[in-house]
Each structure stands twice: as C-alpha cells, then as structure tokens.
Design a protein around this motif. Structure first.
Motif, PDB file in Angstrom:
ATOM      1  N   PHE A 244      52.162  64.173  11.827  1.00 46.97           N
ATOM      2  CA  PHE A 244      51.254  65.184  11.274  1.00 46.97           C
ATOM      3  C   PHE A 244      51.539  66.527  11.919  1.00 46.97           C
ATOM      4  O   PHE A 244      51.874  66.601  13.116  1.00 46.97           O
TER       5      PHE A 244
ATOM      6  N   SER B 230      50.843  65.293   6.521  1.00 50.14           N
ATOM      7  CA  SER B 230      51.766  64.255   6.971  1.00 50.14           C
ATOM      8  C   SER B 230      53.170  64.502   6.448  1.00 50.14           C
ATOM      9  O   SER B 230      53.362  65.105   5.391  1.00 50.14           O
TER      10      SER B 230
ATOM     11  N   VAL C 135      49.207  58.040   3.800  1.00 49.28           N
ATOM     12  CA  VAL C 135      50.462  57.972   4.549  1.00 49.28           C
ATOM     13  C   VAL C 135      51.262  56.728   4.159  1.00 49.28           C
ATOM     14  O   VAL C 135      52.468  56.797   3.918  1.00 49.28           O
TER      15      VAL C 135
END
Length: 384
Positions: free
Chosen positions: A155, A161, A87
């Motif tokens: 998410f 993500s 992420v």
C-alpha cells in the motif's frame, strides 16, 4: 444506531467474523468438495458411459446447492473484509478467472452431456466435468500455499494497493505441493461419497482410489507441515491496538524463522486441528475397510474441515501476508468493515445461516438412498 452503544465491541466482532468466514470456507470445502472430488475421479473410477452417469447423477441434485457456500464466502468477504476482497481478487485475478472458467464448465457439462448419445459428445463433456473438478481443487490449494509465503502486494500512503506478481509466480514448489494436497483431500472425500451413495461394478475402483487419495493426503500434508515449520513466518512486532480504524499500515511486522508455529506454542490447544486431520483420515480408512461408508464420509468431512482450520489457525491473525512489504500484510484487526457493518451482518447471519443449514439437511434427507444402474435405466430421460 450509535456504534458505541452496540452490545459487542469491535475486537469481538472482528474475531466473530474471522470465525464465520472460516465456517463458510469449511462449508464450501466439505459440501462442494466431494462433488469436485468426484469430477476429478470421473475418468479414473468410471469406465463405461453408464458408470459415469451413475457417478454424475449421485451429485446431480445437490451440486448447485453446494456451490452456494462459495458465493456466501465471497459475499461475506466483500462486506466484512473489503480491503482483503479488493487486494485478493485483483492480485489473484487470473487464478480466480481460471477457477470461474472451470466452474462454468460444470453446469454446461451436466446439462449438455445427455443431450446426445454419441460417444465423442459425452466424452467431451466428461473432460469438461473433470476440469471443473480438478482445476478449482488445485488452484484453491495453490492459493493457500502462497498465503504462507506471502503475496507481492503493498500500500502507498493513501492506502492504494499495488500488486507486483504474476500468475506463473504463484505456481512455485510449495504452492504446488499444497495444491496437490488439496486435490488428494477432495478425492478422498469424493470417493467416500461415491461409496456411500452408489452401487455398481465401479465400487472396488472407487474404494481403491479413496484409499490411495487418503494415503497421499497424509504424506503430502506431513511434508507440507515440515516445510512450514522451517519456513519464515510473519509475526506482529509489539502490541496491536485492536480498536484502531482499518489501516494496515498501523503496525510493524517481521519475518521470523518458524513464525507460523508461534500460535501453537502460545496456544497448545490449537494442535487439536492438525490432530483431527490425521485422526479423520485414519478413521476414514478404517471405515472403508469395514465397508461402513457413511461413517467414512463423516470421517473424511472431519479431516477436510480440520485441514482448513489448521491453515486458518496457523495464519492467525494474518489474512493476506505481504512478501513485498510485511507491514502491509492484512490481518483480522485491520482489514475489516466498520463496527456497525459487522454487527448488522452478524444479525443477518444469525437469522439466515440456520435456515440455510436446516434446508440443506432436509434436502439431503429427502434425497437419501443409493443411485444404481437400474435407477438410471428406469429414469434415463429425466437424469443427466
């Protein structure tokens, strides 16, 4: 190997790796921080080509080894906290690309600067070395500033993500304040290294720059602290089951006014970290005034380490809060690898970390001593 039979439980392994990643971040900030600070101070402290060569060669033998801490931190995050790695490196893609481009300028600047004696040639590479020191110092501080405000990611139900921010949104007022704090902190540390390691007519300028940077650090850090205390912080609502699989959506998170102060209210001993920040800065100033530059460098290292520790303790257990969906925020408990992976990595760390630290200590001992203009002149063809 059956994970159920491991001598450490999952919760303990996650906490240990949170601490180890903190150690790697501190190692990077302390060890690579002073040479980034010197790069930032290069056009301020050094006025002649010879003075710039003295500063550059003071870090010449160690700057590459110092960057190992950055590589170790990225590698450890990749293996121990893969969700965080995925992420953060995708969301901060352009910021990380900017840092890497700045880092690329450093080895090129070191290696090519002394190839030609032309003033314009060396001046261009001096600019490259300045960028290689200033830009990462600023961007890393900006990144920490955005952590306290939350990063716009989330998410879906399949844990895919999605990031909805942009590079320019990262450059908000609070993040820029944190970025300037980071620059001041590393300039303080770099100036103390120059005072400890070099001799020359530039020493009074380095001393003045270090004092100014230290005072700026204290002021900027105080402003940031007051700002954070009034900021809405992320707090987990209810008990979090620490042994669940790493699923960030298995919790409820809410924003609470003054939430980042929650840990300090619950665990007052954590106030030691911000206290050490100010104590280290004050001691650094005192040692500079007394011209005990080795002690000043140690004091600034303590202050740098305490700043990183303060940020980590304030955020705990959050690693990457989400401003888009608070429940998607990544924490120590839900962003880690499997229990077996963390245990095997811990065994490797227990073997290799002491070796790295012992070798680093040996290198600095071998390379002790001051760099002067006379030393540069005597070894001009073998130095940067």
């Amino acid at each position: 190997m059956n994970p159920a039979h491991l001598p450490l439980d999952y919760e303990s392994l996650r906490l240990i790796w949170w601490g180890l990643l903190g150690v790697l971040l501190i190692g990077f900030a302390v060890m690579d921080g002073f040479d980034m600070g010197i790069g930032t101070l290069l056009p301020i402290v050094a006025r002649t080509d010879m003075e710039r060569r003295v500063l550059i060669n003071s870090i010449g033998p160690v700057w590459e080894g110092n960057q190992v801490w950055f590589i170790l931190g990225g590698g450890a995050a990749f293996a121990a906290l893969p969700i965080l790695y995925a992420v953060a490196f995708s969301g901060f893609y352009f910021a990380m690309l900017l840092v890497l481009m700045a880092f690329i300028l450093r080895p090129v600047g070191f290696d090519y600067r002394n190839k030609l004696a032309h003033g314009w040639w060396r001046g261009a590479w001096d600019v490259a070395l300045f960028i290689g020191g200033f830009v990462p110092s600023l961007v890393f501080g900006v990144a920490f500033g955005n952590l306290f405000q939350g990063v716009p990611f989330g998410f879906d139900d399949d844990l895919r993500s999605h990031y909805e921010g942009g590079f320019w949104a990262l450059l908000n007022p609070f993040a820029l304040l944190c970025g300037l704090t980071s620059v001041a902190m590393l300039c303080m540390h770099g100036a103390n290294y120059v005072l400890m390691k070099t001799e020359g007519a530039f020493v009074p300028r380095a001393r003045k720059a270090g004092v100014v940077a230290t005072l700026l650090l204290v002021v900027l850090l105080s402003v940031a602290g007051v700002w954070v205390s009034g900021m809405k912080g992320f707090v987990i609502n209810g008990e979090l089951a620490h042994d669940l699989s790493s699923n960030p959506l298995h919790k409820k998170v809410e924003l609470v006014a003054g939430g980042w102060m929650h840990n300090y209210r619950q665990y007052p001993w954590m106030m030691l970290a911000p206290a050490l920040t100010y104590m280290g800065a004050a001691l650094s100033l005192l040692m500079v005034v007394k011209k005990r530059y080795g002690s000043a460098f140690v004091a600034s290292a303590v202050s740098v380490a305490a700043v990183i520790a303060t940020a980590g303790l304030s955020l705990f257990p959050f690693l990457l809060p989400s401003s888009l969906d608070a429940n998607s925020s990544l924490t120590v408990w839900d962003a880690s690898s499997s229990k077996l992976t963390l245990f095997i990595m811990l065994l490797a760390a227990l073997v290799f970390m002491p070796i790295v630290m012992a070798y680093t200590a040996w290198v600095y001992r071998v390379l002790r001593g001051k760099i002067s203009e006379q030393y540069i002149q005597d070894n001009t063809h073998s130095l940067y």
